[in-house]
Write a protein that holds these residues in place. Structure first.
Motif, PDB file in Angstrom:
ATOM      1  N   MET A   1       0.846  -1.185   0.000  1.00 32.28           N
ATOM      2  CA  MET A   1       0.000   0.000   0.000  1.00 32.28           C
ATOM      3  C   MET A   1       0.886   1.241   0.000  1.00 32.28           C
ATOM      4  O   MET A   1       1.845   1.333   0.755  1.00 32.28           O
ATOM      5  CB  MET A   1      -0.910  -0.018   1.230  1.00 32.28           C
ATOM      6  N   ALA A   2       0.540   2.194  -0.824  1.00 33.70           N
ATOM      7  CA  ALA A   2       1.317   3.425  -0.923  1.00 33.70           C
ATOM      8  C   ALA A   2       1.022   4.333   0.267  1.00 33.70           C
ATOM      9  O   ALA A   2      -0.093   4.387   0.767  1.00 33.70           O
ATOM     10  CB  ALA A   2       0.976   4.141  -2.216  1.00 33.70           C
ATOM     11  N   ASN A   3       2.054   5.037   0.714  1.00 32.51           N
ATOM     12  CA  ASN A   3       1.867   6.039   1.753  1.00 32.51           C
ATOM     13  C   ASN A   3       1.398   7.329   1.089  1.00 32.51           C
ATOM     14  O   ASN A   3       1.955   7.750   0.084  1.00 32.51           O
ATOM     15  CB  ASN A   3       3.174   6.302   2.498  1.00 32.51           C
ATOM     16  N   VAL A   4       0.386   7.935   1.673  1.00 34.07           N
ATOM     17  CA  VAL A   4      -0.139   9.195   1.163  1.00 34.07           C
ATOM     18  C   VAL A   4       0.144  10.258   2.208  1.00 34.07           C
ATOM     19  O   VAL A   4      -0.125  10.071   3.391  1.00 34.07           O
ATOM     20  CB  VAL A   4      -1.660   9.090   0.891  1.00 34.07           C
ATOM     21  N   ARG A   5       0.709  11.355   1.775  1.00 27.03           N
ATOM     22  CA  ARG A   5       1.010  12.456   2.690  1.00 27.03           C
ATOM     23  C   ARG A   5      -0.230  13.326   2.856  1.00 27.03           C
ATOM     24  O   ARG A   5      -0.859  13.727   1.872  1.00 27.03           O
ATOM     25  CB  ARG A   5       2.161  13.280   2.130  1.00 27.03           C
ATOM     26  N   VAL A   6      -0.564  13.594   4.113  1.00 25.63           N
ATOM     27  CA  VAL A   6      -1.694  14.459   4.427  1.00 25.63           C
ATOM     28  C   VAL A   6      -1.187  15.569   5.334  1.00 25.63           C
ATOM     29  O   VAL A   6      -0.501  15.301   6.325  1.00 25.63           O
ATOM     30  CB  VAL A   6      -2.829  13.686   5.138  1.00 25.63           C
ATOM     31  N   THR A   7      -1.486  16.809   4.984  1.00 23.56           N
ATOM     32  CA  THR A   7      -1.145  17.939   5.841  1.00 23.56           C
ATOM     33  C   THR A   7      -2.443  18.539   6.363  1.00 23.56           C
ATOM     34  O   THR A   7      -3.480  18.473   5.706  1.00 23.56           O
ATOM     35  CB  THR A   7      -0.329  19.001   5.078  1.00 23.56           C
ATOM     36  N   TYR A   8      -2.357  19.124   7.576  1.00 26.81           N
ATOM     37  CA  TYR A   8      -3.552  19.672   8.206  1.00 26.81           C
ATOM     38  C   TYR A   8      -3.198  20.925   8.980  1.00 26.81           C
ATOM     39  O   TYR A   8      -2.241  20.947   9.740  1.00 26.81           O
ATOM     40  CB  TYR A   8      -4.162  18.630   9.142  1.00 26.81           C
ATOM     41  N   ASP A   9      -3.986  21.963   8.760  1.00 23.80           N
ATOM     42  CA  ASP A   9      -3.867  23.204   9.512  1.00 23.80           C
ATOM     43  C   ASP A   9      -5.141  23.324  10.351  1.00 23.80           C
ATOM     44  O   ASP A   9      -6.217  23.595   9.816  1.00 23.80           O
ATOM     45  CB  ASP A   9      -3.732  24.390   8.558  1.00 23.80           C
ATOM     46  N   ARG A  10      -5.011  23.061  11.653  1.00 24.31           N
ATOM     47  CA  ARG A  10      -6.178  23.082  12.532  1.00 24.31           C
ATOM     48  C   ARG A  10      -6.778  24.480  12.621  1.00 24.31           C
ATOM     49  O   ARG A  10      -7.996  24.634  12.685  1.00 24.31           O
ATOM     50  CB  ARG A  10      -5.807  22.587  13.931  1.00 24.31           C
ATOM     51  N   THR A  11      -5.932  25.511  12.626  1.00 22.25           N
ATOM     52  CA  THR A  11      -6.425  26.887  12.713  1.00 22.25           C
ATOM     53  C   THR A  11      -7.351  27.206  11.543  1.00 22.25           C
ATOM     54  O   THR A  11      -8.417  27.794  11.721  1.00 22.25           O
ATOM     55  CB  THR A  11      -5.245  27.882  12.747  1.00 22.25           C
ATOM     56  N   ALA A  12      -6.962  26.816  10.350  1.00 29.24           N
ATOM     57  CA  ALA A  12      -7.774  27.044   9.152  1.00 29.24           C
ATOM     58  C   ALA A  12      -8.796  25.925   8.926  1.00 29.24           C
ATOM     59  O   ALA A  12      -9.676  26.057   8.084  1.00 29.24           O
ATOM     60  CB  ALA A  12      -6.881  27.164   7.925  1.00 29.24           C
ATOM     61  N   ASN A  13      -8.640  24.825   9.679  1.00 36.21           N
ATOM     62  CA  ASN A  13      -9.466  23.621   9.513  1.00 36.21           C
ATOM     63  C   ASN A  13      -9.432  23.163   8.058  1.00 36.21           C
ATOM     64  O   ASN A  13     -10.461  22.880   7.441  1.00 36.21           O
ATOM     65  CB  ASN A  13     -10.894  23.843  10.001  1.00 36.21           C
ATOM     66  N   ALA A  14      -8.219  23.129   7.499  1.00 36.11           N
ATOM     67  CA  ALA A  14      -8.011  22.752   6.106  1.00 36.11           C
ATOM     68  C   ALA A  14      -6.979  21.632   6.025  1.00 36.11           C
ATOM     69  O   ALA A  14      -5.960  21.665   6.718  1.00 36.11           O
ATOM     70  CB  ALA A  14      -7.535  23.949   5.301  1.00 36.11           C
ATOM     71  N   ALA A  15      -7.263  20.649   5.185  1.00 34.18           N
ATOM     72  CA  ALA A  15      -6.343  19.537   4.977  1.00 34.18           C
ATOM     73  C   ALA A  15      -6.025  19.433   3.495  1.00 34.18           C
ATOM     74  O   ALA A  15      -6.802  19.885   2.641  1.00 34.18           O
ATOM     75  CB  ALA A  15      -6.953  18.235   5.480  1.00 34.18           C
ATOM     76  N   TYR A  16      -4.872  18.824   3.220  1.00 34.58           N
ATOM     77  CA  TYR A  16      -4.479  18.592   1.845  1.00 34.58           C
ATOM     78  C   TYR A  16      -3.946  17.178   1.741  1.00 34.58           C
ATOM     79  O   TYR A  16      -3.070  16.777   2.519  1.00 34.58           O
ATOM     80  CB  TYR A  16      -3.418  19.600   1.379  1.00 34.58           C
ATOM     81  N   VAL A  17      -4.506  16.414   0.803  1.00 36.17           N
ATOM     82  CA  VAL A  17      -4.072  15.045   0.546  1.00 36.17           C
ATOM     83  C   VAL A  17      -3.191  15.098  -0.693  1.00 36.17           C
ATOM     84  O   VAL A  17      -3.657  15.416  -1.791  1.00 36.17           O
ATOM     85  CB  VAL A  17      -5.275  14.109   0.331  1.00 36.17           C
ATOM     86  N   HIS A  18      -1.906  14.814  -0.491  1.00 44.69           N
ATOM     87  CA  HIS A  18      -0.923  14.864  -1.579  1.00 44.69           C
ATOM     88  C   HIS A  18      -0.892  13.504  -2.262  1.00 44.69           C
ATOM     89  O   HIS A  18      -0.667  12.480  -1.606  1.00 44.69           O
ATOM     90  CB  HIS A  18       0.469  15.185  -1.028  1.00 44.69           C
ATOM     91  N   LEU A  19      -1.080  13.481  -3.573  1.00 43.80           N
ATOM     92  CA  LEU A  19      -1.116  12.227  -4.313  1.00 43.80           C
ATOM     93  C   LEU A  19       0.111  12.023  -5.194  1.00 43.80           C
ATOM     94  O   LEU A  19       0.101  11.174  -6.074  1.00 43.80           O
ATOM     95  CB  LEU A  19      -2.395  12.173  -5.171  1.00 43.80           C
ATOM     96  N   THR A  20       1.159  12.781  -4.943  1.00 45.48           N
ATOM     97  CA  THR A  20       2.397  12.654  -5.712  1.00 45.48           C
ATOM     98  C   THR A  20       3.469  12.032  -4.834  1.00 45.48           C
ATOM     99  O   THR A  20       3.300  11.903  -3.627  1.00 45.48           O
ATOM    100  CB  THR A  20       2.882  14.034  -6.196  1.00 45.48           C
ATOM    101  N   GLU A  21       4.565  11.667  -5.443  1.00 45.69           N
ATOM    102  CA  GLU A  21       5.703  11.146  -4.693  1.00 45.69           C
ATOM    103  C   GLU A  21       6.136  12.194  -3.674  1.00 45.69           C
ATOM    104  O   GLU A  21       6.111  13.392  -3.979  1.00 45.69           O
ATOM    105  CB  GLU A  21       6.877  10.854  -5.633  1.00 45.69           C
ATOM    106  N   PRO A  22       6.533  11.768  -2.469  1.00 47.91           N
ATOM    107  CA  PRO A  22       6.909  12.734  -1.431  1.00 47.91           C
ATOM    108  C   PRO A  22       7.971  13.740  -1.869  1.00 47.91           C
ATOM    109  O   PRO A  22       7.914  14.902  -1.502  1.00 47.91           O
ATOM    110  CB  PRO A  22       7.422  11.855  -0.298  1.00 47.91           C
ATOM    111  N   GLN A  23       8.941  13.314  -2.679  1.00 49.67           N
ATOM    112  CA  GLN A  23      10.012  14.218  -3.096  1.00 49.67           C
ATOM    113  C   GLN A  23       9.631  15.051  -4.321  1.00 49.67           C
ATOM    114  O   GLN A  23      10.336  15.983  -4.681  1.00 49.67           O
ATOM    115  CB  GLN A  23      11.312  13.440  -3.364  1.00 49.67           C
ATOM    116  N   ALA A  24       8.517  14.738  -4.940  1.00 45.98           N
ATOM    117  CA  ALA A  24       8.098  15.474  -6.140  1.00 45.98           C
ATOM    118  C   ALA A  24       7.603  16.873  -5.772  1.00 45.98           C
ATOM    119  O   ALA A  24       7.010  17.077  -4.729  1.00 45.98           O
ATOM    120  CB  ALA A  24       6.989  14.714  -6.856  1.00 45.98           C
ATOM    121  N   ARG A  25       7.863  17.800  -6.634  1.00 44.85           N
ATOM    122  CA  ARG A  25       7.399  19.181  -6.458  1.00 44.85           C
ATOM    123  C   ARG A  25       6.377  19.487  -7.541  1.00 44.85           C
ATOM    124  O   ARG A  25       6.569  20.369  -8.371  1.00 44.85           O
ATOM    125  CB  ARG A  25       8.571  20.159  -6.540  1.00 44.85           C
ATOM    126  N   ALA A  26       5.305  18.743  -7.548  1.00 49.36           N
ATOM    127  CA  ALA A  26       4.267  18.927  -8.559  1.00 49.36           C
ATOM    128  C   ALA A  26       3.541  20.247  -8.335  1.00 49.36           C
ATOM    129  O   ALA A  26       3.237  20.613  -7.206  1.00 49.36           O
ATOM    130  CB  ALA A  26       3.286  17.769  -8.510  1.00 49.36           C
TER     131      ALA A  26
END
Length: 81
Positions: A1-26
């Motif tokens: 199973m691939a690891n998916v990077r998820v970032t979360y800003d609780r103050t903004a209550n916003a999350a981002y699910v990154h679907l690219t390779e961790p080192q990629a700068r898409a």
């Protein structure tokens, strides 16, 4: 199973699910907003210049994503750990 990077800003209550390779700068070439009425919130899909889905932005994330996902996400807010 691939690891998916998820970032979360609780103050903004916003999350981002990154679907690219961790080192990629898409970079998003275009954004498709999902119908906020149909999804009961704001969810935006980001696509690169080849029209590949590279990420999902979720606003009001605490009401849209599972709690365990947000708890394990990389925190972006100042009080995050």
């Amino acid at each position: 199973m691939a690891n998916v990077r998820v970032t979360y800003d609780r103050t903004a209550n916003a999350a981002y699910v990154h679907l690219t390779e961790p080192q990629a700068r898409a970079e998003a070439a275009r954004m498709y907003p999902c119908d906020p009425v149909k999804v009961d919130g704001m969810i935006n899909l980001d696509f690169d210049k080849e029209d590949r889905l590279i990420g999902i932005e979720v606003l009001a994330a605490s009401s849209k994503l599972p709690k365990h996902l947000l708890e394990s996400a990389e925190r972006l807010d100042a009080d995050g750990a």
